[in-house]
Design an enzyme around this catalytic site. Structure first.
Site, PDB file in Angstrom:
ATOM      1  CG  HIS A 125      44.038  39.871  32.181  1.00  9.66           C
ATOM      2  ND1 HIS A 125      44.628  40.759  31.323  1.00  9.66           N
ATOM      3  CD2 HIS A 125      44.854  38.783  32.229  1.00  9.66           C
ATOM      4  CE1 HIS A 125      45.742  40.230  30.859  1.00  9.66           C
ATOM      5  NE2 HIS A 125      45.910  39.032  31.398  1.00  9.66           N
ATOM      6  CG  ASP A 162      46.585  31.783  35.831  1.00 12.03           C
ATOM      7  OD1 ASP A 162      47.231  30.956  35.174  1.00 12.03           O
ATOM      8  OD2 ASP A 162      46.985  32.937  36.051  1.00 12.03           O
TER       9      ASP A 162
HETATM   10  N1  ACO Z   1      38.686  39.627  43.008  1.00  8.44           N
HETATM   11  C1  ACO Z   1      38.100  40.689  43.576  1.00  8.44           C
HETATM   12  N2  ACO Z   1      38.293  41.970  43.172  1.00  8.44           N
HETATM   13  C2  ACO Z   1      39.124  42.158  42.156  1.00  8.44           C
HETATM   14  C3  ACO Z   1      39.781  41.100  41.489  1.00  8.44           C
HETATM   15  C4  ACO Z   1      39.525  39.792  41.953  1.00  8.44           C
HETATM   16  N3  ACO Z   1      40.119  38.755  41.387  1.00  8.44           N
HETATM   17  N4  ACO Z   1      40.552  41.594  40.505  1.00  8.44           N
HETATM   18  C5  ACO Z   1      40.403  42.915  40.522  1.00  8.44           C
HETATM   19  N5  ACO Z   1      39.535  43.281  41.513  1.00  8.44           N
HETATM   20  C6  ACO Z   1      39.099  44.628  41.837  1.00  8.44           C
HETATM   21  C7  ACO Z   1      40.211  45.462  42.439  1.00  8.44           C
HETATM   22  O1  ACO Z   1      40.236  45.340  43.852  1.00  8.44           O
HETATM   23  C8  ACO Z   1      39.875  46.833  41.961  1.00  8.44           C
HETATM   24  O2  ACO Z   1      38.850  47.356  42.790  1.00  8.44           O
HETATM   25  P1  ACO Z   1      38.733  48.954  43.052  1.00  8.44           P
HETATM   26  O3  ACO Z   1      38.540  49.595  41.708  1.00  8.44           O
HETATM   27  O4  ACO Z   1      37.549  49.077  43.948  1.00  8.44           O
HETATM   28  O5  ACO Z   1      40.026  49.350  43.700  1.00  8.44           O
HETATM   29  C9  ACO Z   1      39.264  46.604  40.581  1.00  8.44           C
HETATM   30  O6  ACO Z   1      38.766  45.262  40.596  1.00  8.44           O
HETATM   31  C10 ACO Z   1      40.227  46.765  39.439  1.00  8.44           C
HETATM   32  O7  ACO Z   1      41.275  45.865  39.587  1.00  8.44           O
HETATM   33  P2  ACO Z   1      42.795  46.242  39.570  1.00  8.44           P
HETATM   34  O8  ACO Z   1      43.425  45.726  40.816  1.00  8.44           O
HETATM   35  O9  ACO Z   1      42.982  47.687  39.244  1.00  8.44           O
HETATM   36  O10 ACO Z   1      43.280  45.415  38.362  1.00  8.44           O
HETATM   37  P3  ACO Z   1      44.778  45.251  37.976  1.00  8.44           P
HETATM   38  O11 ACO Z   1      44.819  45.435  36.521  1.00  8.44           O
HETATM   39  O12 ACO Z   1      45.700  46.084  38.779  1.00  8.44           O
HETATM   40  O13 ACO Z   1      45.091  43.740  38.407  1.00  8.44           O
HETATM   41  C11 ACO Z   1      45.028  41.420  38.454  1.00  8.44           C
HETATM   42  C12 ACO Z   1      44.843  42.668  37.595  1.00  8.44           C
HETATM   43  C13 ACO Z   1      46.366  41.469  39.198  1.00  8.44           C
HETATM   44  C14 ACO Z   1      45.030  40.218  37.535  1.00  8.44           C
HETATM   45  C15 ACO Z   1      43.844  41.328  39.455  1.00  8.44           C
HETATM   46  O14 ACO Z   1      42.642  41.242  38.745  1.00  8.44           O
HETATM   47  C16 ACO Z   1      44.016  40.150  40.399  1.00  8.44           C
HETATM   48  O15 ACO Z   1      44.702  40.261  41.397  1.00  8.44           O
HETATM   49  N6  ACO Z   1      43.355  38.981  40.088  1.00  8.44           N
HETATM   50  C17 ACO Z   1      43.503  37.797  40.887  1.00  8.44           C
HETATM   51  C18 ACO Z   1      44.867  37.129  40.620  1.00  8.44           C
HETATM   52  C19 ACO Z   1      44.910  36.479  39.269  1.00  8.44           C
HETATM   53  O16 ACO Z   1      44.027  35.747  38.861  1.00  8.44           O
HETATM   54  N7  ACO Z   1      46.020  36.725  38.566  1.00  8.44           N
HETATM   55  C20 ACO Z   1      46.275  36.110  37.236  1.00  8.44           C
HETATM   56  C21 ACO Z   1      46.135  37.125  36.158  1.00  8.44           C
HETATM   57  S1  ACO Z   1      46.388  36.436  34.568  1.00  8.44           S
HETATM   58  C22 ACO Z   1      48.058  36.256  34.490  1.00  8.44           C
HETATM   59  O17 ACO Z   1      48.821  37.018  34.996  1.00  8.44           O
HETATM   60  C23 ACO Z   1      48.557  35.192  33.786  1.00  8.44           C
END
Ligand code: ACO
Length: 425
Positions: free
Chosen positions: A308, A365
């Protein structure tokens, strides 16, 4: 709020001062609204991870401590203890309704629960298999043509009626869209049923199999909608505020919020989680293999329902939903193998250094889809349920924005990195 403290910025040997703004929960921000005028510089913050887009009194989230409060009230005091429409009222008006206000709101919701009969025929125009989120955003946008006074809506006019109509008919449209998708006749709202009971009845009642309303299922429906009701400046709410800032009518604004929410990185993740769990269940990959793939930088796959932008600890909503899921599955005597897979994935991820270091926890979710499935909702309706819950939050933010005299059209800057002047030969 407000500033006797300043942050100093040194550029090209000159020092500039910018006021520090402090929120009621101690969050600090540097107010750079005069930055460009004073220095000629702008800030660069793609995806706004470090930008406070507004001041808001609606919802407080503390991602480090796993706190979520609506109008100061912890989510734990609302979910499972209040009705969704009470919480909708809280978000829209700032306080939980008194008995009279509750009665009045219920009457209004009932009065506005019918979809304009001409709109019912729109459902016939969508191809079979259309995603209900696409149908919902189209239907909501079209409401402005049926209720055109919304174009001139100002705070002095009846915003409450429009907000109530949206909250009430969204539920009717969602159920109609579902009925259409399975080839059954629509079920109309009933004046003797509460908001959530009415919704469940419109979804699941049929001329040949009457739906039996179960108060415990109605309660969990209330809980689920409350959990989703607001989450401050998330992607869809920011969309609502951005589009609304151009003084677009409220229906078009909410329609844009629905579209933003449909993305798999946002509300669409609840559907994506179930698809992921089904893949694992059907033997495509083991939970451990899936975790390894999600960690691989060269693989675009993510562990859906994890991570998140704000929560760097366990999402309090996920905690509540996980508990409710276990309780309802037991109560309905449903043995869903996807719940076991989800719990295995969670346990593996939470003990894996990749997820620990990046502070990735289950989000709202991760478990909600398993609960929706147990209640009988098909997968493609999950994000619609999220939108139904989020509606009061979107409208509350829109209301807050339009009632703020200092609001301006949202218009960020950019750093141009294209070709410099290039004349045609
Ligand atoms: N699985 C694996 N790796 C992940 C995940 C995941 N679910 N989420 C984040 N990471 C990693 C990223 O690749 C990133 O790695 P890096 O630092 O090596 O580049 C690091 O963790 C930080 O994550 P960000 O992408 O910078 O986090 P951001 O704040 O941009 O994105 C998001 C948040 C979109 C929710 C992301 O965690 C994601 O895509 N999760 C899966 C989709 C999801 O569950 N979305 C629902 C969110 S809740 C909502 O909107 C209601």
């Amino acid at each position: 709020m407000g500033g006797t403290h300043f942050a100093e910025l040194k550029i090209d040997g000159k020092t500039f001062k910018f006021p520090i703004v402090v929120g009621t929960e101690g969050e600090k921000a540097i107010d750079i609204s005069t930055l460009r005028k004073e220095t000629g510089y702008v800030t660069l913050d793609p995806s706004f991870a470090n930008t406070g887009a507004c001041c808001s009194e609606i919802t407080y989230v503390n991602g480090e401590c796993g706190i979520l409060r609506y109008r100061g009230i912890p989510i734990e005091d609302l979910a499972g203890k209040k009705l969704f429409i009470e919480v909708a009222y809280l978000l829209l008006h700032g306080n939980l309704p008194t008995e009279d206000q509750y009665k009045q709101f219920s009457i209004l919701l009932n009065d506005h629960s019918l979809l304009h009969e001409d709109m019912r025929h729109f459902f016939d125009g969508f191809p079979r298999g259309s995603h209900p989120m696409h149908i919902m955003s189209t239907m909501i946008n079209s409401m402005a043509t049926f209720y055109p006074n919304v174009d001139t809506l100002s705070l002095s006019e009846d915003i409450d009626t429009t907000a109530t109509r949206l909250i009430s008919t969204f539920r009717t449209m969602a159920a109609f869209a579902y009925k259409k998708s399975i080839g059954e006749p629509p079920v109309y709202p009933r004046s003797d049923l509460s908001y959530c009971a009415n919704f469940l009845n419109m979804m699941f009642d049929s001329p040949v199999k009457p739906y039996k309303i179960d108060p415990e299922i109605v309660d969990v429906m209330n809980l689920l909608l409350i959990i989703h009701a607001d989450h401050e400046q998330n992607c869809s709410t920011t969309t609502v505020r951005t589009i609304g800032s151009a003084q677009v009518n409220l229906y078009a604004t909410i329609s844009a919020g629905v579209s933003a929410l449909s993305g798999p990185l946002h509300g669409g993740a609840n559907q994506a989680v179930i698809e992921m769990l089904k893949k694992i269940h059907s033997g495509g990959h083991s939970a451990a293999q899936f975790i390894e793939m999600a960690k691989n930088k060269n693989n675009p796959l993510k562990l859906m329902g994890f991570g998140h932008r704000v929560y760097k600890s366990y999402d309090p909503r996920a905690k509540i939903i996980k508990e409710a899921t276990r309780r309802i599955l037991k109560r309905l005597e449903v043995k869903d193998p996807l719940l076991d897979i989800a719990m295995e994935l969670e346990a593996k991820a939470l003990s894996d250094s990749y997820f620990i270091e990046k502070k990735l926890y289950p989000n709202v979710d991760f478990y909600s889809g398993i609960l929706y499935r147990a209640l009988g909702f098909p997968t493609n309706m999950f994000t619609v349920l999220f939108a139904l819950g989020r509606l009061p939050g979107w409208i509350a933010h829109w209301k807050e924005m339009v009632s703020d005299d200092s609001s301006k059209i949202v218009r960020p800057r950019q750093i141009y990195t294209g070709r410099t002047l290039t004349h045609l030969e």
